[in-house]
Design an enzyme around this catalytic site. Structure first.
Site, PDB file in Angstrom:
ATOM      1  N   LYS A  34       0.819  -1.123   0.011  1.00 38.04           N
ATOM      2  CA  LYS A  34      -0.039   0.057  -0.026  1.00 38.04           C
ATOM      3  C   LYS A  34       0.864   1.221   0.048  1.00 38.04           C
ATOM      4  CE  LYS A  34      -0.517  -0.098   4.912  1.00 38.04           C
ATOM      5  NZ  LYS A  34      -1.157  -0.548   6.067  1.00 38.04           N
TER       6      LYS A  34
ATOM      7  N   ARG B 177     -11.329   0.402  14.435  1.00 35.64           N
ATOM      8  CA  ARG B 177     -10.903   1.303  13.448  1.00 35.64           C
ATOM      9  C   ARG B 177     -11.597   0.853  12.252  1.00 35.64           C
ATOM     10  NH1 ARG B 177      -4.922   1.590  10.786  1.00 35.64           N
ATOM     11  NH2 ARG B 177      -5.646  -0.625  10.383  1.00 35.64           N
TER      12      ARG B 177
ATOM     13  N   TYR C  75      16.876  30.493   3.926  1.00 39.73           N
ATOM     14  CA  TYR C  75      15.919  31.132   4.462  1.00 39.73           C
ATOM     15  C   TYR C  75      15.847  31.339   5.971  1.00 39.73           C
ATOM     16  CZ  TYR C  75      13.098  30.239   0.150  1.00 39.73           C
ATOM     17  OH  TYR C  75      12.562  30.419  -1.161  1.00 39.73           O
TER      18      TYR C  75
ATOM     19  N   MET D 109      12.236  23.995  -0.101  1.00 39.53           N
ATOM     20  CA  MET D 109      11.348  23.176  -0.974  1.00 39.53           C
ATOM     21  C   MET D 109      11.903  22.233  -1.627  1.00 39.53           C
ATOM     22  SD  MET D 109       8.101  24.037  -3.393  1.00 39.53           S
ATOM     23  CE  MET D 109       7.399  25.051  -2.345  1.00 39.53           C
TER      24      MET D 109
HETATM   25  C1  LIG Z   1      -0.464  -1.697   6.956  1.00 39.57           C
HETATM   26  C2  LIG Z   1      -1.016  -2.991   7.170  1.00 39.57           C
HETATM   27  C3  LIG Z   1      -0.218  -4.305   7.464  1.00 39.57           C
HETATM   28  C4  LIG Z   1       1.361  -4.284   7.550  1.00 39.57           C
HETATM   29  O1  LIG Z   1       1.634  -3.819   8.998  1.00 39.57           O
HETATM   30  P1  LIG Z   1       3.270  -3.655   9.108  1.00 39.57           P
HETATM   31  O2  LIG Z   1       3.183  -3.118  10.306  1.00 39.57           O
HETATM   32  O3  LIG Z   1       3.902  -2.540   8.079  1.00 39.57           O
HETATM   33  O4  LIG Z   1       3.698  -5.022   9.001  1.00 39.57           O
HETATM   34  C5  LIG Z   1      -1.022  -5.434   7.739  1.00 39.57           C
HETATM   35  N1  LIG Z   1      -2.362  -5.581   7.560  1.00 39.57           N
HETATM   36  C6  LIG Z   1      -3.111  -4.537   7.480  1.00 39.57           C
HETATM   37  C7  LIG Z   1      -4.713  -4.547   7.529  1.00 39.57           C
HETATM   38  C8  LIG Z   1      -2.622  -3.217   7.380  1.00 39.57           C
HETATM   39  O5  LIG Z   1      -3.162  -2.240   7.046  1.00 39.57           O
END
Ligand SMILES: *Cc1c(COP(=O)(O)O)cnc(C)c1O
Length: 338
Positions: A33, A117, A244, A290
């Site tokens: 992700k 969550r 800056y 930047m």
């Molecule tokens: C991001 C995520 C993971 C991975 O977690 P890590 O701590 O990076 O290993 C696993 N399961 C879900 C549902 C996540 O959102």
């Protein structure tokens, strides 16, 4: 231009550590992700597949379409329902998620075992499973996520116990061929006796563990290093100021150079009064702009960081944020043999 080096030897080394922990590569799902935690979605997906990983986890349908060709299945964590595709499964995060799913979609039901969550509540499990049958969805998996896997507490075990109840309920209702998964990097490193179908490995594959020391020292190696190139050099006279707000004052005559990285690239601006020490031991002089920083010396290129965990501590954040924020437009260069 600034660029990112991806050390694939280290990536494979980390994946191996997890394969050893779980008993096989087939049990590992690589979490990709958010541009593979900033490492580069396609680069990491193709290398994970080369290593022998067959399962991936992403956040969106768009990410999944780019990388699903590398894997047997790609699980989408957080997106609205899309038409069924044979190599994709969707996480169902709520009762509405079931109602909105397309007929015949392949889904993995997320159950809230304590993180509060996302996921359906345990008390709604029966109803959710009935609705899944009614909607003719294909239930590929049942999953949960832990809220405190990397903290020194017993909360993980409380959630694991809840998930055990969930597993039994699903099996008792006659569902077969359903895969169960709950573990992220921290819980996989922390717990022995792995007995689920899959682990979802994110940060650990990229080389970091946030577990307290008492859980042992895990042999993980950072995959990413960030590099910048020199854009100009100048000789400062004593008392001349840089950047800056003129925050840095030269204590003596000194040769300084500017390098092409800044907060526009997703590198943190931070607080110039607490100047950051780079991987080469030199400090950033004055404020981060930047697109530029200034550093003593005139090397053609410099390593900004090669350990996101260390640098995250300077900024009061975590390795996840340091790497994930790096702009997708920075070139990723794969280093295979070092
Ligand atoms: C991001 C995520 C993971 C991975 O977690 P890590 O701590 O990076 O290993 C696993 N399961 C879900 C549902 C996540 O959102």
């Amino acid at each position: 231009m600034a660029y990112i080096k991806l050390n694939i030897d280290n990536f494979f080394h980390n994946l191996n550590q997890f394969a050893l922990k779980c008993g096989s590569k087939e049990k590992l799902a690589i979490v990709l992700k958010d541009n593979a935690y900033g490492h580069g979605l396609l680069e990491i997906a193709s290398k994970a597949s080369e290593f022998g990983i067959q399962e991936a986890v992403v956040r969106t349908y768009n990410e999944a379409l780019q990388i699903c060709k590398f894997f047997k299945n790609t699980l989408i964590l957080n997106d609205k329902a899309f038409p069924t595709h044979q190599n994709l499964s969707f996480a169902i995060n709520s009762m509405d998620g079931i109602k909105n799913a397309h007929l015949g979609s392949i889904v993995e039901l997320k159950v809230d075992t304590g993180m509060h969550r996302s996921g359906i509540e345990m008390k709604d499990l029966d109803e959710a499973l009935e609705l899944i049958i009614e909607k003719k969805l294909i239930l590929k998996g049942v999953m949960t996520h832990f809220r405190s896997a990397d903290e020194l507490s017993s909360e993980l075990f409380w959630q694991q116990k809840n998930f055990q109840i969930v597993k039994e309920m699903v099996k008792n209702l006659g569902f077969e061929n359903v895969r169960f998964h709950s573990q992220n990097s921290a819980s996989t490193l922390r717990c022995g006796g792995f007995d689920e179908d899959l682990v979802r490995i994110g940060i650990g594959a990229y080389g970091y563990s946030h577990l307290p020391f008492c859980y042992g020292d895990y042999d993980l190696k950072p995959v990413l290093s960030l590099w910048a190139k020199k854009t100009s050099s100048r000789l400062l006279k004593k008392s001349q100021r840089v950047g800056y707000g003129a925050e840095f004052i030269a204590p003596k005559e000194m040769l300084v150079s500017s390098y092409d990285i800044g907060y526009g690239d997703g590198f943190r601006r931070g607080d110039a009064s607490k100047s950051l020490v780079l991987a080469n031991g030199k400090k950033i002089l004055g404020r981060v702009s930047m697109d530029l920083i200034t550093v003593e010396g005139d090397d053609d290129e410099i390593c900004i960081f090669d350990d996101a965990h260390k640098i995250a501590q300077h900024f009061g954040t975590i390795s996840y944020e340091m790497t994930t924020q790096l702009s997708p437009t920075i070139q990723r260069i794969i280093i295979d043999e070092i």
